[in-house]
Design a protein around this motif. Structure first.
Motif, PDB file in Angstrom:
ATOM      1  N   GLN A  21       0.850  -1.181   0.000  1.00 59.38           N
ATOM      2  CA  GLN A  21       0.000   0.000   0.000  1.00 59.38           C
ATOM      3  C   GLN A  21       0.888   1.234   0.000  1.00 59.38           C
ATOM      4  OE1 GLN A  21      -3.525  -0.063   2.211  1.00 59.38           O
ATOM      5  NE2 GLN A  21      -4.014   2.064   1.771  1.00 59.38           N
ATOM      6  N   GLN A  22       0.615   2.135  -0.935  1.00 59.20           N
ATOM      7  CA  GLN A  22       1.334   3.400  -1.057  1.00 59.20           C
ATOM      8  C   GLN A  22       0.304   4.517  -0.954  1.00 59.20           C
ATOM      9  OE1 GLN A  22       4.559   3.822  -1.175  1.00 59.20           O
ATOM     10  NE2 GLN A  22       5.019   1.637  -1.297  1.00 59.20           N
ATOM     11  N   GLY A  23       0.186   5.087   0.231  1.00 59.68           N
ATOM     12  CA  GLY A  23      -0.812   6.141   0.443  1.00 59.68           C
ATOM     13  C   GLY A  23      -2.213   5.607   0.199  1.00 59.68           C
ATOM     14  N   ARG A  29       3.397  -8.307 -14.039  1.00 53.45           N
ATOM     15  CA  ARG A  29       2.226  -7.425 -14.103  1.00 53.45           C
ATOM     16  C   ARG A  29       2.155  -6.627 -12.807  1.00 53.45           C
ATOM     17  NH1 ARG A  29      -2.062 -11.012 -15.314  1.00 53.45           N
ATOM     18  NH2 ARG A  29      -2.258 -11.496 -13.133  1.00 53.45           N
ATOM     19  N   ILE A  30       1.842  -5.363 -12.926  1.00 50.06           N
ATOM     20  CA  ILE A  30       1.622  -4.505 -11.763  1.00 50.06           C
ATOM     21  C   ILE A  30       0.277  -3.818 -11.957  1.00 50.06           C
ATOM     22  CG2 ILE A  30       2.382  -2.463 -10.487  1.00 50.06           C
ATOM     23  CD1 ILE A  30       5.244  -3.103 -11.275  1.00 50.06           C
ATOM     24  N   THR A  31      -0.580  -3.907 -10.943  1.00 49.04           N
ATOM     25  CA  THR A  31      -1.842  -3.160 -10.978  1.00 49.04           C
ATOM     26  C   THR A  31      -1.882  -2.234  -9.770  1.00 49.04           C
ATOM     27  OG1 THR A  31      -2.978  -4.993  -9.866  1.00 49.04           O
ATOM     28  CG2 THR A  31      -3.203  -4.868 -12.246  1.00 49.04           C
ATOM     29  N   ILE A  32      -2.417  -1.042  -9.996  1.00 49.23           N
ATOM     30  CA  ILE A  32      -2.542  -0.055  -8.927  1.00 49.23           C
ATOM     31  C   ILE A  32      -3.992   0.379  -8.891  1.00 49.23           C
ATOM     32  CG2 ILE A  32      -1.768   2.184  -8.060  1.00 49.23           C
ATOM     33  CD1 ILE A  32       0.812   1.792  -9.714  1.00 49.23           C
ATOM     34  N   GLU A  33      -4.598   0.232  -7.721  1.00 50.25           N
ATOM     35  CA  GLU A  33      -6.011   0.571  -7.546  1.00 50.25           C
ATOM     36  C   GLU A  33      -6.183   1.345  -6.253  1.00 50.25           C
ATOM     37  OE1 GLU A  33      -7.994  -3.384  -9.562  1.00 50.25           O
ATOM     38  OE2 GLU A  33      -7.461  -3.465  -7.451  1.00 50.25           O
ATOM     39  N   PRO A  34      -7.251   2.115  -6.166  1.00 50.86           N
ATOM     40  CA  PRO A  34      -7.499   2.822  -4.907  1.00 50.86           C
ATOM     41  C   PRO A  34      -7.735   1.829  -3.768  1.00 50.86           C
ATOM     42  CG  PRO A  34      -8.994   3.573  -6.644  1.00 50.86           C
ATOM     43  CD  PRO A  34      -8.266   2.397  -7.170  1.00 50.86           C
ATOM     44  N   ALA A  35      -7.206   2.150  -2.599  1.00 51.51           N
ATOM     45  CA  ALA A  35      -7.476   1.340  -1.406  1.00 51.51           C
ATOM     46  C   ALA A  35      -8.944   1.515  -1.024  1.00 51.51           C
ATOM     47  CB  ALA A  35      -6.563   1.766  -0.262  1.00 51.51           C
ATOM     48  N   ASP A  36      -9.501   0.529  -0.341  1.00 51.41           N
ATOM     49  CA  ASP A  36     -10.908   0.607   0.058  1.00 51.41           C
ATOM     50  C   ASP A  36     -11.198   1.847   0.894  1.00 51.41           C
ATOM     51  OD1 ASP A  36     -11.488  -1.735  -1.283  1.00 51.41           O
ATOM     52  OD2 ASP A  36     -11.240  -3.003   0.500  1.00 51.41           O
ATOM     53  N   VAL A  56      -3.362   0.749  -3.552  1.00 55.47           N
ATOM     54  CA  VAL A  56      -2.930  -0.625  -3.332  1.00 55.47           C
ATOM     55  C   VAL A  56      -2.222  -1.076  -4.610  1.00 55.47           C
ATOM     56  CG1 VAL A  56      -3.675  -3.007  -2.954  1.00 55.47           C
ATOM     57  CG2 VAL A  56      -4.815  -1.136  -1.750  1.00 55.47           C
ATOM     58  N   VAL A  57      -1.007  -1.554  -4.438  1.00 45.45           N
ATOM     59  CA  VAL A  57      -0.188  -1.995  -5.563  1.00 45.45           C
ATOM     60  C   VAL A  57      -0.073  -3.515  -5.489  1.00 45.45           C
ATOM     61  CG1 VAL A  57       2.064  -1.810  -6.675  1.00 45.45           C
ATOM     62  CG2 VAL A  57       1.104   0.158  -5.442  1.00 45.45           C
ATOM     63  N   ARG A  58      -0.442  -4.182  -6.585  1.00 44.90           N
ATOM     64  CA  ARG A  58      -0.339  -5.637  -6.655  1.00 44.90           C
ATOM     65  C   ARG A  58       0.679  -5.996  -7.732  1.00 44.90           C
ATOM     66  NH1 ARG A  58      -5.706  -4.686  -5.645  1.00 44.90           N
ATOM     67  NH2 ARG A  58      -6.473  -5.676  -3.751  1.00 44.90           N
ATOM     68  N   MET A  59       1.725  -6.740  -7.342  1.00 45.58           N
ATOM     69  CA  MET A  59       2.764  -7.175  -8.273  1.00 45.58           C
ATOM     70  C   MET A  59       2.624  -8.682  -8.439  1.00 45.58           C
ATOM     71  SD  MET A  59       5.952  -4.908  -6.931  1.00 45.58           S
ATOM     72  CE  MET A  59       5.509  -3.520  -5.893  1.00 45.58           C
ATOM     73  N   TRP A  60       2.495  -9.131  -9.698  1.00 49.81           N
ATOM     74  CA  TRP A  60       2.174 -10.523 -10.008  1.00 49.81           C
ATOM     75  C   TRP A  60       3.336 -11.231 -10.699  1.00 49.81           C
ATOM     76  CZ3 TRP A  60       1.886 -13.493 -14.424  1.00 49.81           C
ATOM     77  CH2 TRP A  60       1.168 -14.695 -14.331  1.00 49.81           C
ATOM     78  N   TRP A  61       3.613 -12.458 -10.257  1.00 56.35           N
ATOM     79  CA  TRP A  61       4.595 -13.347 -10.875  1.00 56.35           C
ATOM     80  C   TRP A  61       3.910 -14.654 -11.235  1.00 56.35           C
ATOM     81  CZ3 TRP A  61       5.982  -9.958  -7.121  1.00 56.35           C
ATOM     82  CH2 TRP A  61       7.190  -9.269  -7.252  1.00 56.35           C
ATOM     83  N   PRO A  62       4.337 -15.315 -12.314  1.00 55.81           N
ATOM     84  CA  PRO A  62       3.806 -16.648 -12.617  1.00 55.81           C
ATOM     85  C   PRO A  62       4.384 -17.663 -11.629  1.00 55.81           C
ATOM     86  CG  PRO A  62       5.529 -16.088 -14.169  1.00 55.81           C
ATOM     87  CD  PRO A  62       5.303 -14.862 -13.312  1.00 55.81           C
ATOM     88  N   VAL A  63       3.708 -18.785 -11.455  1.00 57.80           N
ATOM     89  CA  VAL A  63       4.211 -19.856 -10.611  1.00 57.80           C
ATOM     90  C   VAL A  63       5.496 -20.386 -11.243  1.00 57.80           C
ATOM     91  CG1 VAL A  63       3.768 -22.208  -9.803  1.00 57.80           C
ATOM     92  CG2 VAL A  63       1.973 -20.487  -9.679  1.00 57.80           C
ATOM     93  N   GLY A  64       6.500 -20.586 -10.446  1.00 59.12           N
ATOM     94  CA  GLY A  64       7.780 -21.088 -10.933  1.00 59.12           C
ATOM     95  C   GLY A  64       8.912 -20.262 -10.373  1.00 59.12           C
ATOM     96  N   PRO A  65      10.131 -20.588 -10.759  1.00 54.55           N
ATOM     97  CA  PRO A  65      11.272 -19.832 -10.247  1.00 54.55           C
ATOM     98  C   PRO A  65      11.148 -18.351 -10.583  1.00 54.55           C
ATOM     99  CG  PRO A  65      12.001 -21.803 -11.419  1.00 54.55           C
ATOM    100  CD  PRO A  65      10.537 -21.672 -11.652  1.00 54.55           C
ATOM    101  N   VAL A  66      11.444 -17.504  -9.614  1.00 58.18           N
ATOM    102  CA  VAL A  66      11.377 -16.059  -9.801  1.00 58.18           C
ATOM    103  C   VAL A  66      12.745 -15.597 -10.290  1.00 58.18           C
ATOM    104  CG1 VAL A  66      11.069 -13.850  -8.637  1.00 58.18           C
ATOM    105  CG2 VAL A  66       9.570 -15.769  -8.085  1.00 58.18           C
ATOM    106  N   ASN A  67      12.767 -15.064 -11.510  1.00 59.74           N
ATOM    107  CA  ASN A  67      14.030 -14.666 -12.136  1.00 59.74           C
ATOM    108  C   ASN A  67      14.189 -13.169 -12.254  1.00 59.74           C
ATOM    109  OD1 ASN A  67      14.721 -17.370 -12.617  1.00 59.74           O
ATOM    110  ND2 ASN A  67      13.369 -17.376 -14.379  1.00 59.74           N
ATOM    111  N   GLY A  68      13.193 -12.426 -11.899  1.00 56.28           N
ATOM    112  CA  GLY A  68      13.263 -10.972 -12.046  1.00 56.28           C
ATOM    113  C   GLY A  68      11.996 -10.342 -11.513  1.00 56.28           C
TER     114      GLY A  68
END
Length: 183
Positions: free
Chosen positions: A13-15, A34-41, A18-30
């Protein structure tokens, strides 16, 4: 941290956002794919109306999210599976080298293991592959150069890896078919 069928996300949460950062299942290489930013409730309406500011974007802590993502069960579960598969491919290449020398079958197996290692973000695929086949890294580099020259592997400028050519794929397919007919 949340997971769905195909990946997982780290939330910050940034102010008012709400920031959601998405990775596929599997080894994380970077970083996230996908990043989504939406207003907090509970975001004040006046903050939402003004939109996402550059300050919000600068405050994203992608490094912290990456650290959490690397520890996620969804990343760890498949890391062992990938390592096992890559080790098996490298060992098969080593056996082919011992039995046949630098043959087309060996080069096809070598480039398949090498590209898979590079695709999964192995930090040093050549030394790892050298250990698996029992040769020096310089020897593996020479064999990869030969594989490129002989049409088994394409070149990717400035980074490890490449793409298997149709020639390499055909040899691997023949080997797979021959192996399945033996039993």
């Amino acid at each position: 941290m949340e997971a769905d069928d195909s990946g997982f996300e780290i939330t910050q949460q940034q102010g008012a956002w709400v920031v959601r950062m998405w990775w596929p299942v599997g080894p994380v290489n970077g970083g996230p794919q996908r990043i989504t930013i939406e207003p907090a409730d509970d975001a004040p309406a006046r903050e939402v109306v003004r939109g996402i500011s550059t300050t919000v974007l600068r405050r994203l802590d992608v490094a912290a999210a990456l650290g959490l993502a690397k520890q996620a069960p969804e990343a760890q579960r498949t890391l062992g599976e990938v390592a096992g598969k890559l080790n098996g491919m490298g060992e098969a290449a080593g056996l082919a080298l011992e039995g046949e020398g630098v043959s087309e079958r060996y080069l096809a197996l070598l480039v398949a293991a090498y590209t898979a290692m590079a695709d999964f973000g192995a930090p040093a695929p050549i030394p790892w592959l050298a250990r698996l086949i029992g040769r020096r890294p310089e020897t593996v580099k020479d064999h990869l150069k030969r594989a490129r020259r002989d049409g088994f592997l394409t070149t990717v400028a400035g980074k490890a890896g490449g793409e298997l050519t149709d020639k390499a794929k055909a040899i691997l397919e023949e080997m797979t078919e021959a192996g399945s007919q033996v039993g």
